[in-house]
Design a protein around this motif. Structure first.
Motif, mmCIF file in Angstrom:
data_model
loop_
_atom_site.group_PDB
_atom_site.id
_atom_site.type_symbol
_atom_site.label_atom_id
_atom_site.label_comp_id
_atom_site.label_asym_id
_atom_site.label_seq_id
_atom_site.Cartn_x
_atom_site.Cartn_y
_atom_site.Cartn_z
ATOM 1 N N ILE A 62 -14.082 9.173 -11.441
ATOM 2 C CA ILE A 62 -15.380 8.646 -10.989
ATOM 3 C C ILE A 62 -16.292 8.558 -12.206
ATOM 4 O O ILE A 62 -16.425 9.526 -12.967
ATOM 5 N N TYR A 63 -16.894 7.404 -12.404
ATOM 6 C CA TYR A 63 -17.807 7.231 -13.535
ATOM 7 C C TYR A 63 -19.208 7.732 -13.193
ATOM 8 O O TYR A 63 -19.664 7.614 -12.051
ATOM 9 N N THR A 64 -19.862 8.297 -14.194
ATOM 10 C CA THR A 64 -21.281 8.652 -14.069
ATOM 11 C C THR A 64 -22.052 7.860 -15.116
ATOM 12 O O THR A 64 -21.580 7.706 -16.246
ATOM 13 N N THR A 65 -23.207 7.354 -14.756
ATOM 14 C CA THR A 65 -23.976 6.527 -15.678
ATOM 15 C C THR A 65 -25.457 6.521 -15.285
ATOM 16 O O THR A 65 -25.794 6.715 -14.115
ATOM 17 N N ALA A 66 -26.309 6.314 -16.289
ATOM 18 C CA ALA A 66 -27.751 6.237 -16.026
ATOM 19 C C ALA A 66 -28.152 4.834 -15.617
ATOM 20 O O ALA A 66 -29.231 4.619 -15.082
ATOM 21 N N TYR A 67 -27.308 3.876 -15.873
ATOM 22 C CA TYR A 67 -27.575 2.488 -15.475
ATOM 23 C C TYR A 67 -26.252 1.817 -15.153
ATOM 24 O O TYR A 67 -25.194 2.264 -15.557
ATOM 25 N N ALA A 68 -26.316 0.739 -14.391
ATOM 26 C CA ALA A 68 -25.082 0.071 -13.954
ATOM 27 C C ALA A 68 -25.269 -1.435 -13.975
ATOM 28 O O ALA A 68 -25.502 -2.060 -12.943
ATOM 29 N N ASP A 69 -25.163 -2.024 -15.165
ATOM 30 C CA ASP A 69 -25.247 -3.485 -15.255
ATOM 31 C C ASP A 69 -23.913 -4.098 -14.838
ATOM 32 O O ASP A 69 -22.884 -3.418 -14.789
ATOM 33 N N ASP A 70 -23.935 -5.378 -14.514
ATOM 34 C CA ASP A 70 -22.746 -6.053 -13.983
ATOM 35 C C ASP A 70 -21.553 -5.996 -14.940
ATOM 36 O O ASP A 70 -20.409 -5.801 -14.524
ATOM 37 N N GLU A 71 -21.820 -6.181 -16.239
ATOM 38 C CA GLU A 71 -20.729 -6.183 -17.213
ATOM 39 C C GLU A 71 -20.037 -4.822 -17.274
ATOM 40 O O GLU A 71 -18.804 -4.730 -17.307
ATOM 41 N N THR A 72 -20.853 -3.736 -17.253
ATOM 42 C CA THR A 72 -20.289 -2.382 -17.292
ATOM 43 C C THR A 72 -19.471 -2.096 -16.038
ATOM 44 O O THR A 72 -18.372 -1.537 -16.107
ATOM 45 N N LEU A 73 -20.007 -2.483 -14.873
ATOM 46 C CA LEU A 73 -19.292 -2.264 -13.620
ATOM 47 C C LEU A 73 -17.973 -3.012 -13.600
ATOM 48 O O LEU A 73 -16.960 -2.500 -13.110
#
Length: 369
Positions: A84-95
């Motif tokens: 499971i990924y954790t992130t402070a932001y989730a832009d479309d490219e990263t997702l």
């Protein structure tokens, strides 16, 4: 969590120490176990290999030469661990990058306990289902392969006698038309033999199908085993060639046991026919009967081609035959059925063989199954 008995073991990959500690405390409060906390992709890969945790919480932006998504891709290639990924932001490219690594989800920082707990439970559930699905696919592949092999072999084994029947029938018609009945008997014999071969193969297929589906059951009765063996040998006399001497040895005039007479007949007939078939140069084929330690023991010996050592371990599996059988025909089903019959009676079967020196099958069945 995985179950009441096993606590889910989680590896945390996070390069901000305060965030990692806070996340660890939340997880422990929810009842999870922390395997370790690491801050780089290289450490995550090493610890995943060493500890094989149940789940990894992977920060996308971490220390080192590779980020969390690249780290997850490497782990996924080697280990079957849900991430499971954790992130402070989730832009479309990263997702999109994360999805391409087979992620089991992601959670946003700052972490909310309910969201974190739900995401982990869903990931563990999805992983369990994925394992089940892979097992089913593997099982289906094996069954499909076996089915394909069987269909191919059955087609060949049934097609040959069918061709014989067709050609022989046409020959009979020609003889009838030409008024030359001299060779009719031989032609009829060929038809009868072809039909008999087809019938035997279909009987084997039916019995194996019943055995594998658990529908093959014993019909136990008190059997005079000596009389049964004598009758089987008499039936085989016309089949054995002039090159074979078929013998029966027993020290008892009568020997009674609670067995399935029909299945025992099938078992012994199969072993004796194999002994004749795999002794193309002839020789003695013997059936020996004895009784000891509450068991009736049958030994079928021949002086034939023998069975290679590497084939003996697989001999009772479907479609398996000795690597040295050459052009000797066979479906590879007979010994598999024999093993099923022995197992149903609670008995044991073993084989002793040497190349070009012959083979002995030893079957021990309890006097009262």
């Amino acid at each position: 969590m995985k179950s009441k008995d096993k606590i889910t073991n989680i590896l945390i990959v996070e390069d901000e120490l305060l965030i990692a500690k806070n996340l660890s405390q939340k997880l422990e409060k929810l009842g999870y176990k922390i395997a370790d906390i690491v801050s780089s992709g290289a450490d995550a890969i090493q610890r995943a290999r060493e500890m094989k945790p149940d789940l990894i919480l992977m920060d996308i932006v971490i220390k080192g030469e590779i980020d969390g998504i690249e780290t997850a891709a490497i782990i996924n290639q080697e280990l079957d661990i849900p991430i499971i990924y954790t992130t402070a932001y989730a832009d479309d490219e990263t997702l999109e990058r994360a999805e391409n690594t087979g992620s089991y989800g992601y959670v946003l920082k700052p972490f909310k306990e309910r969201e974190l707990h739900a995401t982990i439970k869903i990931a563990i559930g999805k992983h369990k289902e994925a394992i089940k699905l892979r097992k089913l696919i593997a099982l289906a592949a094996v069954k499909s392969e076996n089915r394909s092999r069987f269909i191919s072999m059955a087609y060949h084994d049934l097609n040959t006698p069918l061709t014989t029947i067709q050609l022989s029938a046409e020959l009979l018609e020609d003889m009838e038309f030409q008024g030359t009945p001299g060779s009719k008997n031989k032609t009829v014999d060929r038809i009868k033999k072809a039909v008999s071969n087809m019938s035997e193969l279909l009987d084997d297929v039916l019995m194996l199908s019943k055995a594998e589906s658990g529908k093959l059951s014993l019909n136990l009765q008190l059997v005079n085993v000596v009389d049964l063996c004598t009758a089987i040998l008499e039936e085989l006399q016309p089949i054995s060639t002039h090159k074979h001497l078929v013998t029966f040895h027993t020290q008892k005039q009568t020997l009674h046991a609670h067995l399935d007479a029909k299945m025992l007949h099938h078992l012994l007939t199969n072993l004796l026919l194999n002994a004749i078939k795999y002794s193309p140069n002839g020789g003695t084929v013997s059936l020996e009967l004895s009784c000891e330690d509450g068991q009736v023991i049958f030994c079928v010996r021949d002086e034939g081609i023998g069975i290679p050592a590497e084939s003996q371990g697989k001999l009772f599996q479907q479609f398996e035959r000795g690597t040295n059988v050459g052009n000797i025909k066979g479906s590879g089903l007979g010994l598999c059925i024999v093993k099923h019959i022995v197992d149903l009676h609670g008995g044991k079967i073993s084989v002793e063989s040497a190349i070009a020196k012959g083979t002995t099958f030893i079957v021990a069945l309890p006097l009262s199954s």
